[in-house]
Each structure stands twice: as structure tokens, then as C-alpha cells.
Design a protein around this motif. Structure first.
Motif, PDB file in Angstrom:
ATOM      1  N   THR A 123       7.390  -4.325   1.268  1.00 24.53           N
ATOM      2  CA  THR A 123       5.926  -3.968   1.493  1.00 24.53           C
ATOM      3  C   THR A 123       5.945  -2.924   2.324  1.00 24.53           C
ATOM      4  O   THR A 123       6.600  -2.385   3.170  1.00 24.53           O
ATOM      5  CB  THR A 123       5.248  -5.066   2.216  1.00 24.53           C
ATOM      6  OG1 THR A 123       3.920  -4.837   2.632  1.00 24.53           O
ATOM      7  CG2 THR A 123       5.995  -5.277   3.766  1.00 24.53           C
ATOM      8  N   LYS A 164       3.112 -10.996  -3.754  1.00 23.41           N
ATOM      9  CA  LYS A 164       4.086 -10.512  -2.754  1.00 23.41           C
ATOM     10  C   LYS A 164       4.622 -11.709  -1.946  1.00 23.41           C
ATOM     11  O   LYS A 164       5.798 -11.915  -1.521  1.00 23.41           O
ATOM     12  CB  LYS A 164       3.769  -9.251  -2.023  1.00 23.41           C
ATOM     13  CG  LYS A 164       3.574  -8.022  -2.651  1.00 23.41           C
ATOM     14  CD  LYS A 164       3.182  -6.728  -1.861  1.00 23.41           C
ATOM     15  CE  LYS A 164       3.131  -5.679  -2.627  1.00 23.41           C
ATOM     16  NZ  LYS A 164       4.348  -5.150  -3.145  1.00 23.41           N
ATOM     17  N   ILE A 178       1.006  -5.985  -7.144  1.00 23.14           N
ATOM     18  CA  ILE A 178       0.293  -5.390  -5.870  1.00 23.14           C
ATOM     19  C   ILE A 178      -0.605  -6.411  -5.147  1.00 23.14           C
ATOM     20  O   ILE A 178      -1.209  -5.984  -4.165  1.00 23.14           O
ATOM     21  CB  ILE A 178      -0.402  -4.150  -5.954  1.00 23.14           C
ATOM     22  CG1 ILE A 178      -1.215  -3.899  -7.010  1.00 23.14           C
ATOM     23  CG2 ILE A 178       0.910  -2.996  -6.441  1.00 23.14           C
ATOM     24  CD1 ILE A 178      -2.155  -2.576  -7.127  1.00 23.14           C
ATOM     25  N   HIS A 179      -0.849  -7.604  -5.711  1.00 25.24           N
ATOM     26  CA  HIS A 179      -1.440  -8.529  -4.845  1.00 25.24           C
ATOM     27  C   HIS A 179      -0.921  -9.089  -3.639  1.00 25.24           C
ATOM     28  O   HIS A 179       0.134  -9.386  -3.938  1.00 25.24           O
ATOM     29  CB  HIS A 179      -2.109  -9.477  -5.868  1.00 25.24           C
ATOM     30  CG  HIS A 179      -3.059 -10.420  -5.372  1.00 25.24           C
ATOM     31  ND1 HIS A 179      -3.077 -11.290  -4.147  1.00 25.24           N
ATOM     32  CD2 HIS A 179      -4.545 -10.497  -5.702  1.00 25.24           C
ATOM     33  CE1 HIS A 179      -4.272 -11.738  -3.799  1.00 25.24           C
ATOM     34  NE2 HIS A 179      -5.247 -11.369  -4.952  1.00 25.24           N
ATOM     35  N   PRO A 180      -1.361  -9.089  -2.457  1.00 24.45           N
ATOM     36  CA  PRO A 180      -0.588  -9.730  -1.359  1.00 24.45           C
ATOM     37  C   PRO A 180      -0.035 -11.068  -1.616  1.00 24.45           C
ATOM     38  O   PRO A 180       0.969 -11.402  -1.144  1.00 24.45           O
ATOM     39  CB  PRO A 180      -1.568  -9.631  -0.088  1.00 24.45           C
ATOM     40  CG  PRO A 180      -2.908  -9.355  -0.732  1.00 24.45           C
ATOM     41  CD  PRO A 180      -2.964  -8.534  -2.139  1.00 24.45           C
ATOM     42  N   SER A 207       0.071  -3.081  -0.760  1.00 28.10           N
ATOM     43  CA  SER A 207      -0.714  -4.486  -1.094  1.00 28.10           C
ATOM     44  C   SER A 207      -2.195  -4.157  -1.236  1.00 28.10           C
ATOM     45  O   SER A 207      -2.716  -3.523  -0.472  1.00 28.10           O
ATOM     46  CB  SER A 207      -0.479  -5.652  -0.375  1.00 28.10           C
ATOM     47  OG  SER A 207       0.842  -5.931  -0.435  1.00 28.10           O
TER      48      SER A 207
END
Length: 904
Positions: free
Chosen positions: A839, A592, A587-589, A200
Motif C-alpha cells: 500500500t 487489499k 485498488i479497493h481498500p 487505495s
């Protein structure tokens, strides 16, 4: 034998298939090409100019397009020829360390590698995952560590790419790429598909060689806002609800557009780009019913392959195309009536005999026989032999009690409307200049004898009086509903008293109608109270009181389906799904965090617009607002407040809880035995703690929130576009600090998981027996001196049943809710993920594990509470334990389980 001869022979005889596939694997053009490349590399130093080069082994897991379900056998054969001629599936690793100056400093690309041994595997007869080896040549010093990869599908059919895993990457070890996406033939895309590792990154932390790949991927998902979208398009975009009506089929099928106006505000739905109808350029043309699967949603948002997913799709279409016409014929022959409660019970004992004869010949031929049998419980002669609903399993009469009537306001399908009564008599908030006097006519004289010696003022002061109020919400629509549909119903208010054992006792029910001379003259109210304690069951007094409760249940059923269930979960969440995919990189936290809670929602909503909430659809057929159903829903969206969807805020707004720092969760419930709130607060706290733990790993300061460009664009678009009709509301969080992010994400997850579960999966349990929760009332309360009143006196059961939902609507309604109360076998529940490798962040994975353990503890507490007999609201006279917020479940209709997302 030449390679061409071998391929031809394989097609000619299935018996030699295995032998020929092995031969092909040894001598195919791919293998020859690989050998030639090795010779060239040896002569040229590997083509790397002396750079240190090594091979990286990888494993790709994918699912080929299913042959039988998708009728794609020919494409599968063609794909094999593509492989023979070197036109297979290629992958190129992308450096996360070194940029290519000649390509805008995007990460340098490694050499193309191809999936190995595709040819020996024809797409399986049943959908299943297949693993393939792939070997990459990687120049370590020149390229460094891979952070993404490109994939090009040169086949003629799509496949579902689940993951790529690399082993022994220099300096990194194992690298995993979770993909979970359909990859169409390369000709369908303007750029090759890109996938990232499971790491992330906030936007400013993204490795520079990956930044443009990240930006380009988001741009592709946004699209250009033009044209009709096709199944291979990956575009997430917004549209109004302008596809509910079908004006081309007649004026009676036209419906107003919801969204984009002050008169009919509504959340946005996913854009399809279908052309306008011929009759109205502002209305989107509809897809024919037989093509329901062709409604555009991004392919990755569509249901999976498991049988229960198709069970849902085929089941809904079959209800419309098979059951509805068959039952219309049947009900017409039988005057559309139930005559007694025993007659209703025959639905569960013997089913319904088909009018066309004792075969399945009448049934829709396109629905597989096993689906017909499973959904419609048919033995060939009869259909719709329903399972016995839990509400009448232990007792056939307990549902009629006042205690059960009140308990279901706290622990059944719609436990989110009851509120504390703060003033007496209840006052209306409708504009008196338009609607006149709409205040309640319930007086102290009506209820004072049931207050255990308290005055009304004392009962108010001690928080003993509660109200289920469906007056103001319905009254503006009531005249149109009663004049222009088959419904004859009231706006209702119900006053209840909190007894010492924490159960509620109904004291008075007010039935209201618009004044016959016009709205400005106010309401015509009539108040009903329970019969004396020594009344005889089945007496005239008892029957009138049962009818008054039925009118309340009709109001509550319609509100539940249209507002609590569809609008407040399905409808309001879809803009979050769209905005998240358009503005937050994979890929942004926060992507996710939220993505698991959006699974299948766009697909089920699209199907709802096609079959359920459309003009003439099942909702209009089975609920009392009829053709005004979605308009009514729109009128209530005017009062929707995102922050008040947080469970603690909702409870405080309704007066069901007050702040108390010394109490668990910081709230004190005014009804201690309020199952929805008690279990819900445990679930809410577990979600909030998980969200807080997770977000704290990536946002150390409030400034990090404000400086996150993707996050700010996401929130801005969500408020201003996705919920654009509410954009100017002052209550929207400004997304300027961590508390706002935590509270907002917790609320989204709560809506998509627990709130939906609590209001959906018990539908058959309580509404499967329609007398308990009727959805339509067809005539008003009988007046003395009328034939209806005499019928009420002489045959109360028949009079009751001829007042509530008719036979056709009953059969259609319970066919639908049985389907919608069922968990699919691929359900993923709260606290679960579809892969352990979602993750690469070990701290995030550990926080998620703690979340799962917290939910296990919640389950244990729910079991303990349900075993405490003094908590009478948890099981009630009907003996149904409260499990609608029990986190996990098995497949099927279980009355428990909280899926991560709105999947049905």
C-alpha cells in the motif's frame, strides 16, 4: 556478421553464448529501432507538438516461465526472436489526471515503451526474479501523473509480472505498481492487461480517468459464465460440487451434487466449465488423475514454483498411484491387521517393506526420486518409515489416560465441539416424529459417585459438567453407514467433569445405534463408565473402557476432517475468494485487506476435489462415513452460521464463555485453562484491532459503507450466490455499518488463518499414531458369549486393533496427514505480507506494523503460558506444549504457525 547470422550461431554453440549475447545486445534490431526513433523525434520535435516532455525511468520485476519445470525451452528461444523483430513486451502509462474524450474519457495513454535487454537472458534453469529497465516518454502537462499502465506480451509464453516501479515522476516522485500476476501472450486476451498503483480508492474516490479501467477489469474477472475455462482465463465464477462423482466409471462412483438443493446444501466452488459426464448431464466430467494440475483455477490462484508446492501436488498423486496399490498388496498378504501396539510402533522404527522387492522399481516413474525419498522416507527397500508422532514421543502409553483423552478436547485437533452441559440427562434436538426418542440414557446413578460430593443438579448449576456430543449430528446417517460401508460404529455422547485443577475427567460414554425395527422407534443406547480406581491396566474392564473411548475418537476424527477442517474452513472460504475477486477492485481498500488471506485456497480445494474428497478418494477410504462422507458434510452445513464462526460468538454459543465486561476480551472462560480459547482470543483481538484500525482510515461514517457500490455488490453476491443455499438466513450481517464490516472481515480472516491453523497443522502430532485417534471402527463392542468377547479377554491389544482403523487405512491416513501437516518454504504468516509496498497509504502501513507487533506479544505470552506447569491442559500427560496458535513457524512439520491463508 549479420544479425541473423549471429542469432543462428548462438543456437549452434553454447560455448560462445555469453559473447554472442553481448554482441546481440549492442546491435539488435531493437537498438537500431530505438536509434531511428531518436532521429525522428529530433526532426519532429519529439512528436509532442512542443509539449514539455521528459523521460521516466522504470524498473520491471518479473519471473519468466521456468524452463525445466514447465518444459518451455522452445518458447523461450522463440521469445528471443520476437524481441529481435520488435515484438517484445510493451507498456503504456495511463494518466490519472486527464481523460481522453475520444476514448470514453478513459485516462490518456503515454507512448509505448519496451522492456530493455530481454534478449541477453534466456529463462533461468530455476525460477527466479529478473529485473528489467524500461524508459517512458511522458508529456507532463498533457498527461499529468500516471495511475495505471497497460502491458502487452507479444511473446509465445507467459511470465509472472511482479511489479513496476517508476522513479522521479514529476509532482509525485516514486510510484509503485504491485502486479503479482501471470501475463499471457496478447493473443489470449481481448484487451490489454491493466495494472494500478498501490494506492487505495473507494469507488467514488477513484480518479475519473481510471474509473472505466477499474470497471472493465472487474468485468473481465467475472467472465460471461459460458464455456470451458482455460489456464490463461482469469475468470472467477461459481459452480456446485457436482464434480465429486464419476458415474462414467460405474454406479458405485456416482455421488450426489452438493449445493443448489434443500437436501444437499453446500457452499459454492470455482467454476471450471468442463463438459458434463456421459452418464449424467448434471455431473461435471472429471480430469484424469495424471492431469491433476490441469484442473482450472485462475492462474494467479495456483501454487507457486517452490519445491514444496510441487512436493504437495506430486505427493498427493503418489499416495494414490504408488502407495495405495503397493499397500493394498502388502495388507492383503498380511490379512490387513496390526496384532499389537508394538507392531504399530514398527512403522516408526523400521517402516514398511515393499512387496515387490528391495528396489524403487515399483514406484511411480513420474515422481522425482527426491520427492519419493522425502515423502515416503524410503531407503530403497522400505517405505513409510514415519517420524515418531509427538503424542508418543515422551511416553508410549500416556495417550491412553483419561486425562489426555479429555485434554485433547480442549487443546488438540478439534477443540471446537465440546460444550457446557446445560441439562441432564442430555436431550436430543432431532425430530421425534422421524427419529423417535433420541434422548440420552445416562442417568444420575452412572455419574454421581464421581462428582466430589455434588449432586448432578449442583454440578450443572456450578458449570462443572461438559459434553462432547456426536449423537444428533451422526444418527441420521448411522444406519446407512453401518449397513453399506465397512464401518461399524456408534453415535456418541461423552459427559465430563471439571476438576479443581481445571482438567476434565470423563464420567460416562454413551454408545447409540438406530433401533433395528426402524428410526421411529428411537435409539438403542448403552452407557459405559470408567473402571474403578484400583483397576488393573489391561484388565477386561480397562479394555472395554478404552474401546468406548475409541468409538468417541472415531466420531470426533470424522467430524474434525469433514466438518471442522474441510467444511468450516476450506469450503466456506472459497465463495469469499470468488466474490472478492469478482466485485472488489484490486485498488479497493477491502480487497487489499482480505486478498492475502485467500492465497492458494482455490488451488488446494480443486486438488482436494480431484484426489481427496472425490468418490473413492482418500477421505472416503480413511474415514468412517465412507461414501457418505461429503453427504454427511452437507448435512452439517445446514446448521452453519457465519456470525457464529467468530471466536467469541462460538465460545458463548457452546457455553464455554460468558460475557464479562471486566474480563480481558469481555469474556470469562468457564474453563480457565482452555488453550485453544485462551490463545485464540488473543489472536482474535489482534486481528479485530487491525481490521478496525485499517477500515477506519477509509470509512469515516456508516453512510460510507452503505454508499460503497462495490462493497454492497460484493456482500450481496457472497450471500445470495456464494452461500446461496443460506441466503435467507436472518443472521447474515446487512453490511449497513462499520461494526458489521469490521466483524465480518475479522471473522473471514480468523477462519482463513487461525481457525484453519489450529485444526490442521497438529494432525500428524496427534493422529500420526492411529490408536490415539482412530478414523474407522470395524466392529461393534463385543458382547459376552461371543468369540470377539473372548478375544477381548485373552488378547486385549489385538481385539482393540482389530476394532479400529485397519492397517491399509492407517498407512494411507498417516501418509496423507504427514503431508498436510507440513508448512511450505514460501509460507507467509499472519502479520506478514509478501511485499512492504502493498500500500502507498502510510497510515495503513503503520497500522499493519502495529498488528505485527501485537502478534509478537501474543507469541511471548504463549511461551510464558506453556512454561507454567500448573496449566496442565497446555501440555498434558503426553507433554506436548500447545503451539497450534503460535503465529510464526519455520518450514516443515512444526506443529505451530498461522499462515495468512488456507494453503494446504
Amino acid at each position: 556478421m549479420t544479425h541473423q547470422d549471429s542469432s543462428t550461431q548462438k543456437l549452434e554453440t553454447a560455448s560462445e553464448q555469453e559473447e554472442e549475447e553481448e554482441y546481440c545486445c549492442c546491435w539488435c534490431c531493437c537498438c537500431i529501432a530505438k536509434g531511428m526513433q531518436s532521429i525522428i523525434d529530433a526532426l519532429t520535435g519529439g512528436g509532442n507538438g512542443g509539449q514539455k516532455r521528459r523521460e521516466i525511468k522504470g524498473t520491471v520485476v518479473l519471473m519468466k516461465k521456468n524452463v525445466l519445470e514447465f518444459n518451455d525451452f522452445n518458447a523461450s528461444i522463440v521469445d528471443r526472436f520476437d524481441e529481435l523483430f520488435g515484438r517484445g513486451v510493451s507498456l503504456q502509462l495511463i494518466s490519472s489526471v486527464h481523460g481522453d474524450p475520444q476514448n470514453g474519457n478513459k485516462g490518456k495513454l503515454g507512448k509505448a515503451a519496451y522492456l530493455e535487454n530481454w534478449i541477453p537472458t534466456i529463462a533461468p534453469l530455476k525460477a527466479g526474479e529478473t529485473s528489467y529497465d524500461v524508459t517512458f516518454e511522458w508529456e507532463e502537462e498533457e498527461l499529468g501523473i500516471p495511475g495505471a499502465f497497460l502491458i502487452k506480451n507479444n511473446h509465445h509464453s507467459e511470465f509472472f509480472l511482479k511489479s513496476l516501479t517508476l522513479q522521479d515522476v514529476p509532482g509525485e516522485g516514486r510510484i509503485h505498481f504491485p502486479c503479482n500476476s501471470w501475463v499471457y501472450p496478447a493473443k489470449r486476451y481481448t484487451k490489454d492487461r491493466v495494472f494500478f498503483t498501490n494506492k487505495s480508492y473507494l469507488p467514488h474516490e477513484t480518479p475519473l480517468p481510471l474509473v472505466k479501467y477499474r470497471e472493465e477489469e472487474l468485468a473481465a474477472l467475472r467472465g460471461n459464465g459460458e464455456g470451458e475455462l482455460q489456464e490463461w482465463d482469469r475468470v472467477y465464477d461459481y459452480a456446485y460440487y457436482n464434480d465429486l462423482g464419476d458415474p462414467d466409471s460405474g454406479a458405485d462412483k456416482a455421488r450426489p451434487t452438493l449445493g443448489g438443493s434443500a437436501e444437499y446444501p453446500y457452499p459454492r466452488r470455482g467454476r471450471t466449465g468442463r463438459p458434463p459426464s456421459k452418464s449424467d448431464p448434471n455431473v461435471e466430467s472429471r480430469v484424469p488423475l495424471l492431469m491433476s494440475l490441469d484442473i482450472y483455477v485462475p492462474r494467479d490462484e495456483r501454487f507457486g514454483h517452490l519445491k514444496l508446492s510441487d512436493f504437495l501436488l506430486n505427493g498427493l498423486k503418489a499416495i494414490v498411484q504408488v502407495v495405495k496399490p503397493e499397500l493394498e498388496a502388502l495388507c492383503s498378504e498380511n490379512r490387513d491387521e496390526f496384532d499389537s501396539f508394538d507392531n504399530v510402533l514398527k512403522l516408526y522404527d523400521g517402516g514398511v517393506k515393499l512387496p515387490g522387492g528391495p528396489t524403487l522399481d515399483n514406484l511411480w516413474k513420474d515422481v522425482p526420486l527426491d520427492i519419493i525419498n522425502a515423502i515416503f522416507h524410503t531407503d530403497g527397500e522400505r517405505i513409510l518409515k514415519y517420524p515418531l508422532p509427538e503424542v508418543i514421543k515422551e511416553s508410549r502409553t500416556a495417550w491412553r489416560t483419561d486425562e489426555e483423552f479429555a485434554r485433547e478436547m480442549l487443546a488438540a485437533l478439534n477443540p471446537v465441539v465440546i460444550s457446557l452441559l446445560r441439562e441432564f440427562p442430555p436431550r436430543s434436538k432431532l425430530d421425534s416424529k422421524i427419529y423417535g426418542n433420541q434422548d440420552s440414557s445416562i442417568s444420575e446413578e452412572h455419574i454421581r459417585h464421581h462428582l466430589n460430593g455434588l449432586t448432578v443438579g449442583e454440578a450443572i448449576k456450578t458449570n462443572k459438567l461438559f459434553i462432547l456430543d456426536h449423537h444428533d449430528t451422526l444418527m441420521p446417517y448411522l444406519r446407512r453407514i453401518n449397513n453399506n460401508t465397512a464401518s461399524k460404529t456408534y453415535a456418541t455422547r461423552t459427559i465430563l467433569y471439571l476438576q479443581s485443577d481445571d482438567t476434565l475427567k470423563p464420567l460416562a460414554i454413551e454408545l447409540s445405534l438406530p433401533h433395528p425395527d426402524g428410526d421411529k422407534f428411537g435409539a438403542i443406547n448403552k452407557v459405559y463408565t470408567p473402571p474403578p480406581a484400583d483397576h488393573k491396566e489391561g484388565s477386561l474392564e480397562d479394555t472395554i473402557w478404552q474401546l468406548a473411548k475409541a468409538y468417541v475418537a472415531v466420531n470426533d476424527s470424522g467430524y474434525h476432517e469433514l466438518i471442522t477442517h474441510f467444511l468450516h474452513t476450506h469450503g466456506v472460504i472459497e465463495p469469499f475468494v470468488i466474490a472478492t475477486n469478482r466485485q472488489l477492485s484490486i485498488i479497493h481498500p477491502i480487497y487489499k485487506l482480505l486478498h492475502p488471506h485467500f492465497r492458494d485456497t482455490m488451488n488446494i480445494n480443486a486438488l482436494a476435489r480431484q484426489i481427496l474428497i472425490n468418490g473413492g478418494g482418500l477421505v472416503e477410504l480413511t474415514l468412517y462415513p465412507g461414501k457418505y462422507s461429503m453427504e454427511f458434510s452437507s448435512s452439517l452445513y445446514k446448521y452453519w452460521n457465519f456470525t457464529e464462526q467468530a471466536l467469541p460468538q462460538d465460545l458463548k454459543k457452546r457455553g464455554m464463555a460468558v460475557p464479562d465486561p471486566e474480563s480481558k476480551h469481555g469474556l470469562r472462560l468457564l474453563i480457565k485453562d482452555y488453550p485453544y480459547a485462551v490463545d485464540g482470543l488473543d489472536i482474535w483481538s489482534a486481528i479485530r484491532n487491525w481490521v478496525a484500525d485499517y477500515t477506519s482510515l477509509y470509512y469515516k461514517t456508516d453512510e460510507a459503507i452503505r454508499s460503497d457500490a462495490e462493497l454492497q455488490s460484493w456482500w450481496k453476491e457472497l450471500v445470495e450466490v456464494g452461500h446461496g443455499d443460506k441466503r435467507d438466513e436472518p443472521w447474515w450481517p446487512k453490511m449497513q455499518n462499520r461494526d458489521e464490516l469490521i466483524e465480518s472481515c475479522t471473522t473471514m480472516i480468523w477462519i482463513a488463518s487461525a481457525l484453519h491453523a489450529a485444526t490442521n497443522f497438529g494432525q500428524y502430532t496427534y493422529s500420526g499414531y492411529m490408536p490415539n485417534r482412530p478414523t474407522i471402527s470395524r466392529r461393534f463392542m463385543p458382547e459376552e458369549g461371543t468369540p470377539e468377547f473372548e478375544e477381548l479377554r485373552e488378547n486385549p491389544e489385538r481385539a482393540f486393533l482389530r476394532t479400529i482403523t485397519a492397517r491399509l487405512q492407517t498407512l494411507l491416513g498417516i501418509s496423507l496427514i504427514e503431508l498436510l501437516s507440513t508448512h511450505s518454504s514460501d509460507e507467509i504468516y499472519l502479520g506478514q505480507r509478501d511485499t512492504a509496498e502493498w500500500t502507498a497509504d502510510l497510515e495503513a502501513a503503520a497500522a499493519f506494523e502495529r498488528f505485527g507487533k501485537a502478534l509478537t506479544e501474543v507469541e511471548e505470552r504463549i511461551v510464558e503460558r506453556n512454561g507454567e506447569e500448573q496449566l496442565r491442559n497446555r501440555y498434558g500427560p503426553v507433554k506436548i506444549p500447545y503451539t497450534l496458535l503460535f503465529p510464526t513457524s519455520e518450514a516443515g512439520r512444526t506443529g505451530k504457525g498461522i499462515p495468512n491463508s488456507i494453503t494446504i
